[in-house]
Scaffold this active site. Sequence first.
Site, PDB file in Angstrom:
ATOM      1  N   LYS A 140       0.800  -1.208  -0.123  1.00 53.06           N
ATOM      2  CA  LYS A 140       0.133  -0.009  -0.103  1.00 53.06           C
ATOM      3  C   LYS A 140       0.822   1.225   0.004  1.00 53.06           C
ATOM      4  O   LYS A 140       0.430   2.188  -0.769  1.00 53.06           O
ATOM      5  CB  LYS A 140      -0.801   0.191   1.287  1.00 53.06           C
ATOM      6  CG  LYS A 140      -2.176  -0.978   0.972  1.00 53.06           C
ATOM      7  CD  LYS A 140      -3.028  -1.037   2.304  1.00 53.06           C
ATOM      8  CE  LYS A 140      -4.161  -1.965   1.984  1.00 53.06           C
ATOM      9  NZ  LYS A 140      -5.011  -1.943   3.186  1.00 53.06           N
TER      10      LYS A 140
ATOM     11  N   LYS B 235      -5.866 -10.127  -5.453  1.00 51.96           N
ATOM     12  CA  LYS B 235      -6.935 -10.724  -4.328  1.00 51.96           C
ATOM     13  C   LYS B 235      -8.350  -9.536  -4.816  1.00 51.96           C
ATOM     14  O   LYS B 235      -8.351  -8.542  -5.502  1.00 51.96           O
ATOM     15  CB  LYS B 235      -6.564 -10.137  -3.159  1.00 51.96           C
ATOM     16  CG  LYS B 235      -7.520 -10.357  -2.063  1.00 51.96           C
ATOM     17  CD  LYS B 235      -7.180  -9.815  -0.665  1.00 51.96           C
ATOM     18  CE  LYS B 235      -7.335  -8.272  -0.635  1.00 51.96           C
ATOM     19  NZ  LYS B 235      -6.867  -7.774   0.704  1.00 51.96           N
TER      20      LYS B 235
ATOM     21  N   LYS C 253     -11.878  -4.752  -1.722  1.00 54.93           N
ATOM     22  CA  LYS C 253     -13.022  -3.682  -1.885  1.00 54.93           C
ATOM     23  C   LYS C 253     -12.629  -2.242  -1.887  1.00 54.93           C
ATOM     24  O   LYS C 253     -13.240  -1.385  -2.312  1.00 54.93           O
ATOM     25  CB  LYS C 253     -13.877  -3.644  -0.540  1.00 54.93           C
ATOM     26  CG  LYS C 253     -13.163  -3.568   0.885  1.00 54.93           C
ATOM     27  CD  LYS C 253     -14.137  -3.399   1.963  1.00 54.93           C
ATOM     28  CE  LYS C 253     -13.625  -4.099   3.208  1.00 54.93           C
ATOM     29  NZ  LYS C 253     -12.421  -3.815   3.647  1.00 54.93           N
TER      30      LYS C 253
HETATM   31  P1  TYM Z   1     -10.756  -6.277   5.294  1.00 60.68           P
HETATM   32  O1  TYM Z   1     -11.644  -5.485   5.892  1.00 60.68           O
HETATM   33  O2  TYM Z   1      -9.924  -6.036   4.366  1.00 60.68           O
HETATM   34  O3  TYM Z   1     -11.434  -7.926   5.256  1.00 60.68           O
HETATM   35  C1  TYM Z   1     -12.388  -8.242   6.138  1.00 60.68           C
HETATM   36  C2  TYM Z   1     -12.179  -9.885   6.005  1.00 60.68           C
HETATM   37  O4  TYM Z   1     -12.440 -10.213   4.654  1.00 60.68           O
HETATM   38  C3  TYM Z   1     -11.245 -11.099   4.396  1.00 60.68           C
HETATM   39  N1  TYM Z   1     -10.985 -10.624   2.830  1.00 60.68           N
HETATM   40  C4  TYM Z   1     -11.196 -11.813   1.959  1.00 60.68           C
HETATM   41  N2  TYM Z   1     -11.216 -13.314   2.166  1.00 60.68           N
HETATM   42  C5  TYM Z   1     -11.015 -13.828   0.846  1.00 60.68           C
HETATM   43  N3  TYM Z   1     -10.814 -13.450  -0.325  1.00 60.68           N
HETATM   44  C6  TYM Z   1     -10.716 -11.884  -0.449  1.00 60.68           C
HETATM   45  N4  TYM Z   1     -10.597 -11.630  -1.750  1.00 60.68           N
HETATM   46  C7  TYM Z   1     -10.781 -11.218   0.856  1.00 60.68           C
HETATM   47  N5  TYM Z   1     -10.765  -9.813   0.938  1.00 60.68           N
HETATM   48  C8  TYM Z   1     -10.930  -9.527   2.194  1.00 60.68           C
HETATM   49  C9  TYM Z   1     -10.094 -10.485   5.260  1.00 60.68           C
HETATM   50  O5  TYM Z   1      -9.158 -11.481   5.364  1.00 60.68           O
HETATM   51  C10 TYM Z   1     -10.661 -10.308   6.345  1.00 60.68           C
HETATM   52  O6  TYM Z   1     -10.814 -11.383   7.202  1.00 60.68           O
HETATM   53  N6  TYM Z   1      -7.126  -5.770   9.084  1.00 60.68           N
HETATM   54  C11 TYM Z   1      -8.404  -6.413   8.647  1.00 60.68           C
HETATM   55  C12 TYM Z   1      -9.421  -5.802   9.608  1.00 60.68           C
HETATM   56  C13 TYM Z   1      -8.974  -5.967  11.056  1.00 60.68           C
HETATM   57  C14 TYM Z   1      -9.208  -7.062  11.726  1.00 60.68           C
HETATM   58  C15 TYM Z   1      -8.787  -6.732  13.053  1.00 60.68           C
HETATM   59  C16 TYM Z   1      -9.364  -8.529  11.574  1.00 60.68           C
HETATM   60  C17 TYM Z   1      -8.692  -4.843  11.966  1.00 60.68           C
HETATM   61  N7  TYM Z   1      -8.612  -5.511  13.030  1.00 60.68           N
HETATM   62  C18 TYM Z   1      -8.747  -7.580  14.079  1.00 60.68           C
HETATM   63  C19 TYM Z   1      -9.265  -9.291  12.404  1.00 60.68           C
HETATM   64  C20 TYM Z   1      -8.952  -9.044  13.714  1.00 60.68           C
HETATM   65  C21 TYM Z   1      -8.915  -5.905   7.192  1.00 60.68           C
HETATM   66  O7  TYM Z   1      -8.261  -5.191   6.661  1.00 60.68           O
HETATM   67  O8  TYM Z   1      -9.757  -6.673   6.617  1.00 60.68           O
END
Ligand code: TYM
Length: 331
Positions: A112, A197, A200
Amino acid sequence: MTRVFSGIKPTGHLTLGNYLGAVRQWAEVAQHRTDALFCVVDMHALTVDHDPARVRRLSRQAATLLLASGLDPELCTVFVQSQVDEHARLSYVLECVATDGEARRMIQYKEKAARERERGGSVRLSLLTYPVLMAADILAYGTDEVPVGDDQTQHVELARDLAVRFNQRYGQAFVVPRATHPKVGARVMNLQEPTSKMGKTDDAGPGIVYLLDEPDVVRKKIMRAVTDSGREVVYDRVARPGLANLLDILAACEGGNPEDLSGVYESYGALKKDTAEAVVELLRPVQQRHKELCADPAYVEEVLRLGAAKAREMARPRVDAAYRAIGLLAG
Ligand code: TYM
């Protein structure tokens, strides 16, 4: 009882990747079998260029979609990160345990930050410290398991390292968490660029299926997915990533195995058609419930208010104990 924590960042509209990689497991498995908390991690959305009104809107929408996906406030705690001060309080303490090198090694930070610099923009310091805040999210609750997609593995590893280090240096304060992933669907790829990937935050494009896409939009996106040259339907993530992605999505929707499915199809067209219909059917009840919940925003607000109160109570004693252990005169 096993404690589960996971979160979703309101930087864009929720995608099929978020659903198959994370949210579906939260709703179908975690909330029934464990003591689970699910959080809209809005503070994480401030780590990149953002519009305040959009973040607020997306946070409400994400919370509504979590409920629409089946999270039941009677079974689990649903809340918004910024409404529980313990996350930021603990994050600072963990910044005093993590190293600069550790933060700079995070793949998502490197990618990023490089993208931002290419655009000529500046990189916010919070992008570097982001995984430490994420560790605080997890460790504040004594979390055993973190159900996430594949892309979050490295961040959960950091949370583990920080928990172990803190416990060794300052006394036992944290449970050492571990990441869990769904068997199929842990990494859903972009339909137009199957080696990246489905994310969003990427520009809205034909390669991303959003949870709120109309059925015809979903069909169009899947029918136009990039596949590989070749004719037979075989499952090979390296040599045939576009095809493998469709097989993964279909298998995840149907609860099957992508390798088994590959033998069933004779043409790409038939596979795409069935995948499109499976996704439309998967999203139908979520979209229906979302529509109902949008008509009752006061209900969603109340769920979040009660969720935050509960989360605060759960996190407070552990964060206070960590403050005392590290040398602060915490009350
Ligand atoms: P985020 O918001 O990007 O994504 C939320 C969840 O969706 C999963 N995910 C995917 N799984 C499969 N294929 C994909 N293309 C895909 N895109 C997203 C992510 O792995 C995630 O589980 N850093 C985290 C948010 C976060 C978090 C936490 C998660 C902040 N604090 C504490 C767990 C525990 C994030 O950016 O997720």
